[in-house]
Design a protein around this motif. Structure first.
Motif, short mmCIF file in Angstrom:
data_model
loop_
_atom_site.label_atom_id
_atom_site.label_comp_id
_atom_site.label_asym_id
_atom_site.label_seq_id
_atom_site.Cartn_x
_atom_site.Cartn_y
_atom_site.Cartn_z
N VAL A 135 93.48 62.47 35.59
CA VAL A 135 92.07 62.58 35.24
C VAL A 135 91.97 62.82 33.74
N VAL A 190 87.81 63.88 41.27
CA VAL A 190 86.75 63.10 40.61
C VAL A 190 85.61 64.03 40.21
N TYR A 199 83.80 69.41 39.79
CA TYR A 199 84.78 68.42 40.21
C TYR A 199 85.04 68.56 41.70
N HIS A 247 90.20 58.36 48.41
CA HIS A 247 89.68 58.06 47.07
C HIS A 247 88.17 57.94 47.17
#
Length: 324
Positions: A135, A190, A199, A247
């Motif tokens: 990230v 993410v 997050y 994901h």
């Protein structure tokens, strides 16, 4: 098993860079693997990302869990426009790096892999480290790399160049969750889709013999993570009884999660932007060559969406590339 023919490039070159030929011609690309979910894209498999036989670091002949990140304009002295982190899984594992100037390759193996090994003096010594997820944090201009080792523990390290890392500590352990978890690994992180400065972590937790998708959240990438005890997504009929490699899917209005199943296929579920739903939507992608598709990572370039993923039977996987 991967059946793509060998590349004609140099020792560290990637299959997708066959000079003087189109991608499909160079690879013998498979026909599109159609998504069964209305409104989701169809992906065409382009080929294998790395020629495993040419790698300097390949201790177990398996490559899993790709994480694709833009490096140009971000990390210091980037080796290429794009970085791909990946790893073997079985002992000793090792977090590895490849780089390219295009998402269609050629990719090149970093000369000093692994960038993180299973023995980091003064911090940990474990049987293996694996499942890297990177990230980029624009606030401190560092790459945050999440990885597991052992299977009960997810850790983080940071880097200003994406190659040399500073250890950041443990961010997830089964004891931090409870709920009878025996594993807490394969994490992807993410930004929250609607809440600033928050997050979301999606990870695999094993309860008994069943692997499910769990969720955590934090205002700080490197610390302060909290975790929900109840699973976000549990396996349903047609999903082979096991889930992993989640994901977040921000397209199609957001609120979707793509993950792989024990059936060898990728699936999608709608969880909402509040992560309070669990609507299983069906098969997202079926691997047309290597019988199994898992652990997707997505990136866009020149108006095209690419999916990198692990393809092949467990223990004999390679990184594959598909384009929408």
């Amino acid at each position: 098993m991967e059946s793509d023919r060998k590349p004609t490039l140099g020792r560290r070159g990637l299959l997708l860079g066959a000079a003087g030929a189109g991608v499909a011609a160079a690879l013998g690309a498979a026909s599109p693997a159609r998504a069964a979910i209305p409104g989701f894209p169809e992906f065409t498999r382009l080929g294998a990302a790395l020629d495993k036989s040419s790698l300097d670091y390949n201790p177990t002949d398996e490559l899993i869990f790709p994480s694709i990140r833009l490096a140009a304009g971000r990390v210091r002295n980037p080796l290429g426009k794009w970085y791909m982190y990946y790893a073997p899984h079985d002992d000793p594992g090792g977090i590895c790096l490849a780089y390219a100037d295009s998402l269609e390759g050629p990719w090149h193996e970093f000369a000093h892999n692994p960038v993180i090994s299973n023995d980091w003096r003064g911090h940990f010594s474990v049987p293996h480290v694996s499942s890297p997820h990177a990230v980029w944090n624009p606030r401190d201009r560092r790459m945050y790399l999440f990885f597991h080792g052992n299977n009960r523990t997810t850790r983080v390290a940071t880097s200003v160049d994406g190659r040399h890392f500073v250890y950041g500590g443990i961010v997830l352990h089964t004891d931090m969750v409870g709920a009878g978890l025996h594993e807490a690994s394969y994490a992807r992180v993410v930004p929250h889709p609607v809440k600033d400065d928050l997050y979301i972590m999606l990870y695999m937790g094993r309860q008994g013999q069943t692997r499910k998708i769990f969720i955590g959240w934090s205002h700080d990438l490197g610390s302060g993570w909290k975790f929900k005890r109840e699973p976000l997504i549990s396996p349903r009929e047609g999903e082979g009884g096991q889930l992993s490699g989640a994901h977040y899917w921000s397209r199609n209005g957001g609120g979707h999660v793509v993950y792989h199943s024990g059936a060898g296929t990728m699936h999608a579920a709608y969880v909402g932007t509040g992560f309070d739903r669990e609507d299983h939507l069906g098969v997202f992608y079926t691997e047309p060559v290597a019988t199994r598709a898992a652990a997707p990572s997505f990136a866009e370039e020149d108006g095209h969406l690419y999916m990198y993923y692990e393809a092949g039977a467990r223990g004999n996987t390679n990184i594959a590339i598909a384009r929408a």
